[in-house]
Scaffold this motif. Sequence first.
Motif, PDB file in Angstrom:
ATOM      1  N   LEU A 454      -0.363   4.196  -6.334  1.00 47.94           N
ATOM      2  CA  LEU A 454      -0.133   4.033  -4.897  1.00 47.94           C
ATOM      3  C   LEU A 454      -1.054   2.979  -4.297  1.00 47.94           C
ATOM      4  O   LEU A 454      -0.640   2.203  -3.425  1.00 47.94           O
ATOM      5  CB  LEU A 454      -0.336   5.374  -4.189  1.00 47.94           C
ATOM      6  CG  LEU A 454      -0.162   5.377  -2.663  1.00 47.94           C
ATOM      7  CD1 LEU A 454       1.240   4.944  -2.277  1.00 47.94           C
ATOM      8  CD2 LEU A 454      -0.474   6.757  -2.099  1.00 47.94           C
ATOM      9  N   SER A 455      -2.294   2.923  -4.773  1.00 51.00           N
ATOM     10  CA  SER A 455      -3.254   1.972  -4.209  1.00 51.00           C
ATOM     11  C   SER A 455      -2.869   0.526  -4.507  1.00 51.00           C
ATOM     12  O   SER A 455      -3.341  -0.394  -3.837  1.00 51.00           O
ATOM     13  CB  SER A 455      -4.657   2.256  -4.747  1.00 51.00           C
ATOM     14  OG  SER A 455      -4.722   2.017  -6.138  1.00 51.00           O
ATOM     15  N   HIS A 456      -2.023   0.299  -5.505  1.00 53.01           N
ATOM     16  CA  HIS A 456      -1.608  -1.071  -5.866  1.00 53.01           C
ATOM     17  C   HIS A 456      -0.131  -1.339  -5.577  1.00 53.01           C
ATOM     18  O   HIS A 456       0.348  -2.449  -5.845  1.00 53.01           O
ATOM     19  CB  HIS A 456      -1.864  -1.321  -7.360  1.00 53.01           C
ATOM     20  CG  HIS A 456      -3.304  -1.212  -7.762  1.00 53.01           C
ATOM     21  ND1 HIS A 456      -4.241  -2.183  -7.467  1.00 53.01           N
ATOM     22  CD2 HIS A 456      -3.968  -0.233  -8.419  1.00 53.01           C
ATOM     23  CE1 HIS A 456      -5.424  -1.808  -7.938  1.00 53.01           C
ATOM     24  NE2 HIS A 456      -5.283  -0.631  -8.524  1.00 53.01           N
ATOM     25  N   ILE A 491       3.417   5.166   2.753  1.00 58.08           N
ATOM     26  CA  ILE A 491       4.027   5.823   1.594  1.00 58.08           C
ATOM     27  C   ILE A 491       3.419   7.205   1.436  1.00 58.08           C
ATOM     28  O   ILE A 491       2.197   7.346   1.403  1.00 58.08           O
ATOM     29  CB  ILE A 491       3.818   5.002   0.306  1.00 58.08           C
ATOM     30  CG1 ILE A 491       4.358   3.577   0.482  1.00 58.08           C
ATOM     31  CG2 ILE A 491       4.501   5.680  -0.880  1.00 58.08           C
ATOM     32  CD1 ILE A 491       4.056   2.655  -0.678  1.00 58.08           C
ATOM     33  N   VAL A 492       4.274   8.213   1.334  1.00 60.02           N
ATOM     34  CA  VAL A 492       3.834   9.578   1.041  1.00 60.02           C
ATOM     35  C   VAL A 492       4.392   9.951  -0.317  1.00 60.02           C
ATOM     36  O   VAL A 492       5.619   9.949  -0.516  1.00 60.02           O
ATOM     37  CB  VAL A 492       4.333  10.575   2.107  1.00 60.02           C
ATOM     38  CG1 VAL A 492       3.937  11.994   1.731  1.00 60.02           C
ATOM     39  CG2 VAL A 492       3.781  10.208   3.474  1.00 60.02           C
ATOM     40  N   THR A 493       3.509  10.264  -1.263  1.00 56.60           N
ATOM     41  CA  THR A 493       3.960  10.562  -2.625  1.00 56.60           C
ATOM     42  C   THR A 493       2.903  11.351  -3.363  1.00 56.60           C
ATOM     43  O   THR A 493       1.746  11.400  -2.940  1.00 56.60           O
ATOM     44  CB  THR A 493       4.268   9.253  -3.386  1.00 56.60           C
ATOM     45  OG1 THR A 493       4.797   9.576  -4.680  1.00 56.60           O
ATOM     46  CG2 THR A 493       2.999   8.411  -3.560  1.00 56.60           C
ATOM     47  N   VAL A 501       9.026   6.339   1.467  1.00 56.72           N
ATOM     48  CA  VAL A 501       8.485   5.088   1.981  1.00 56.72           C
ATOM     49  C   VAL A 501       9.046   4.884   3.381  1.00 56.72           C
ATOM     50  O   VAL A 501      10.263   4.885   3.585  1.00 56.72           O
ATOM     51  CB  VAL A 501       8.854   3.899   1.077  1.00 56.72           C
ATOM     52  CG1 VAL A 501       8.156   2.628   1.557  1.00 56.72           C
ATOM     53  CG2 VAL A 501       8.470   4.194  -0.371  1.00 56.72           C
ATOM     54  N   SER A 502       8.141   4.728   4.366  1.00 53.80           N
ATOM     55  CA  SER A 502       8.566   4.663   5.761  1.00 53.80           C
ATOM     56  C   SER A 502       8.137   3.349   6.403  1.00 53.80           C
ATOM     57  O   SER A 502       6.991   2.924   6.247  1.00 53.80           O
ATOM     58  CB  SER A 502       7.979   5.834   6.563  1.00 53.80           C
ATOM     59  OG  SER A 502       8.417   7.063   6.038  1.00 53.80           O
ATOM     60  N   LEU A 503       9.075   2.749   7.116  1.00 55.69           N
ATOM     61  CA  LEU A 503       8.808   1.574   7.944  1.00 55.69           C
ATOM     62  C   LEU A 503       8.660   2.042   9.386  1.00 55.69           C
ATOM     63  O   LEU A 503       9.527   2.741   9.908  1.00 55.69           O
ATOM     64  CB  LEU A 503       9.986   0.602   7.857  1.00 55.69           C
ATOM     65  CG  LEU A 503       9.919  -0.548   6.871  1.00 55.69           C
ATOM     66  CD1 LEU A 503      11.264  -1.268   6.857  1.00 55.69           C
ATOM     67  CD2 LEU A 503       8.830  -1.531   7.245  1.00 55.69           C
TER      68      LEU A 503
END
Length: 639
Positions: A454-456, A491-493, A501-503
């Motif tokens: 997630l960090s990348h 991003i929530v995962t 993934v939300s805009l």
Amino acid sequence: MTSQDGGLPHAVEDRYRLLLDSVTDYAIYMLDPTGIVSSWNAGAERFKGYTADEIVGRHFSAFYTPEDRERGEPERALATAASEGKFEIEAWRIRKDGTRFWASVVIDPIWDKKKRLIGFAKITRDNTERMLAQRALKQSEERFRILVQGVADYAIYMLDAEGHVTNWNLGAQRIKGYGADEIVGHHFSRFYAEEDLANQLPARALETARRTGKFESEGWRIRKDGSRFWASVVIDAIHDEAGALIGFAKITRDMTERREAAEALEKARQALFQAQKMEAIGQLTGGIAHDFNNLLTVMISSLDILRSRLHEPREARLLDNALLAAERGSQLTGQLLAFARRQSLKPQVHDLNQVIETFEAILRRAAGGEAAVKIVLSHEMRTVLIDSAQFEAALLNLVVNARDACGADGSIEISTEVVTFHEAERLLFSTAAAGDYVKVSVTDNGPGMSEDVLSHACEPFFTTKEVGKGTGLGLSQVYGFAGQSDGHLHIVTAPGQGASVSLYLPAKEPVARGDRHEHGAASTVLIVDDDEQVLEAAVEMFDSLGYEVLTASHGPAAIDILRRDRRIDVLFSDVVMPRGMTGFELADAARKLRPELKILLASGYPVPAFEKSGGGRSDTAFISKPYRWSDVLERLRNL
């Protein structure tokens, strides 16, 4: 030799008298059967204040307080001693000067050889200092108990040597939810989580405190209602004067708010670091992409000129391949510029629900034929200022990523809603200002991402896909588009829990539903065809005719759109389609939902039955393939 009355010898009696007179810590004296003082020693004189001359011959009730005399305590003392063989008590007594002292009193009856009562032996000790010390200790203990009971921020209570609760303060009741009558006598392990019980943490905590004198830790604990709180715990072993363990003192503090604040601060720090890192990468990437674009411009221009001058087929094919590769390189640089937020945008005010509905057929095809795609659009919507083409590209990238993550048997949900960021929430969304946003989310039920991935995830060229199955620029483009649109990507995962993934795009004016036809806006057509090329050609044709266009690739999808979108005026559908629903069946179902709907059906086969059954309806028309736009326009005018 004995005395004349048969008693002790005079010499022995004298020694006893000397012994008693030398005792100064005890008042030792005799009373006759009625309570009259008949002897007096030095100790009695010392702490009662009377000399022998002053007290011998007087009643011993002179030493009693007025209230004790009124209750008949002196008489009761003598009667008890005579009947029971002894009288003992601790109580207030009076000195000669009227001051009081706390006396420990023993009265023994004296009998002669014929068992006749001849008097009483009375021993009194001044225990005032001890009594005052005990009272001070008791008062101190009571003040301490009141203090402990009144503490509300800490759970302070005692355990016996086996770990059972023996007392309970107000803080324990507030933090853990149990009243004293509900918990005293129960084992303290009931405050521990299941995983800690499985690891025998309560027993290990007591053993550590027993062995070292203290146990300290932080961890999750359970309230009476089953909820968890983060506790700071100290357990001290308590020993008696002989060194034997008699129990434990346990202090617990609810640190949940502090832990949550620390976690929020850490998330904010990480978000800030991530934003700074992505900004730095974006600046580097944008510069490289810009320079590389200049090089590609020279290459493509030169190759294009050479291609126009060459007529040999073999050399021409080589140049065509070179031009194709250079154009693909140009597309890559376009994605890099999107990440760096240096792409050229043409923002306009849009209703995202409408953009998604228009783009729905392409999104469903991108998701694959097997993946279940669900679209949930908010009824209360706000407009946004975006470049619709770049938004569509971003949404397409998210759907493709979701498809690759969850596979053919997975599910994908596309949703919209209006949300509000308050100022405090900027700790978690450091790149987004406070205010209202339109949130567009793509959620899948795939394997999710680890924290490291997630960090990348938004970095250019980072991908977890197999070699050759992705450039790693999809999320980069979405990230750049969000930033360039004054929005935010979140991003929530978690591993095994899919990804969402939300805009977040800044919200403008509310969308006025149901007003478009009243104001003479363009009509809306729903085009249904399973052939992608035919569908795209139909979209272009209706768009050129001034219609707003929605699309579906099969009948069930079209029915879903008709149920949720009341704007549609015209249904234009192929007759022969998959998914078990023909154009005729779709038309029948559409009429039940929307009786006012105008329907135009198209087919490459002659359909005489249609002309007989449905062709006469004023709201239905038929057109054969291939058709020209003028033919379609004529049928629409007739409808």
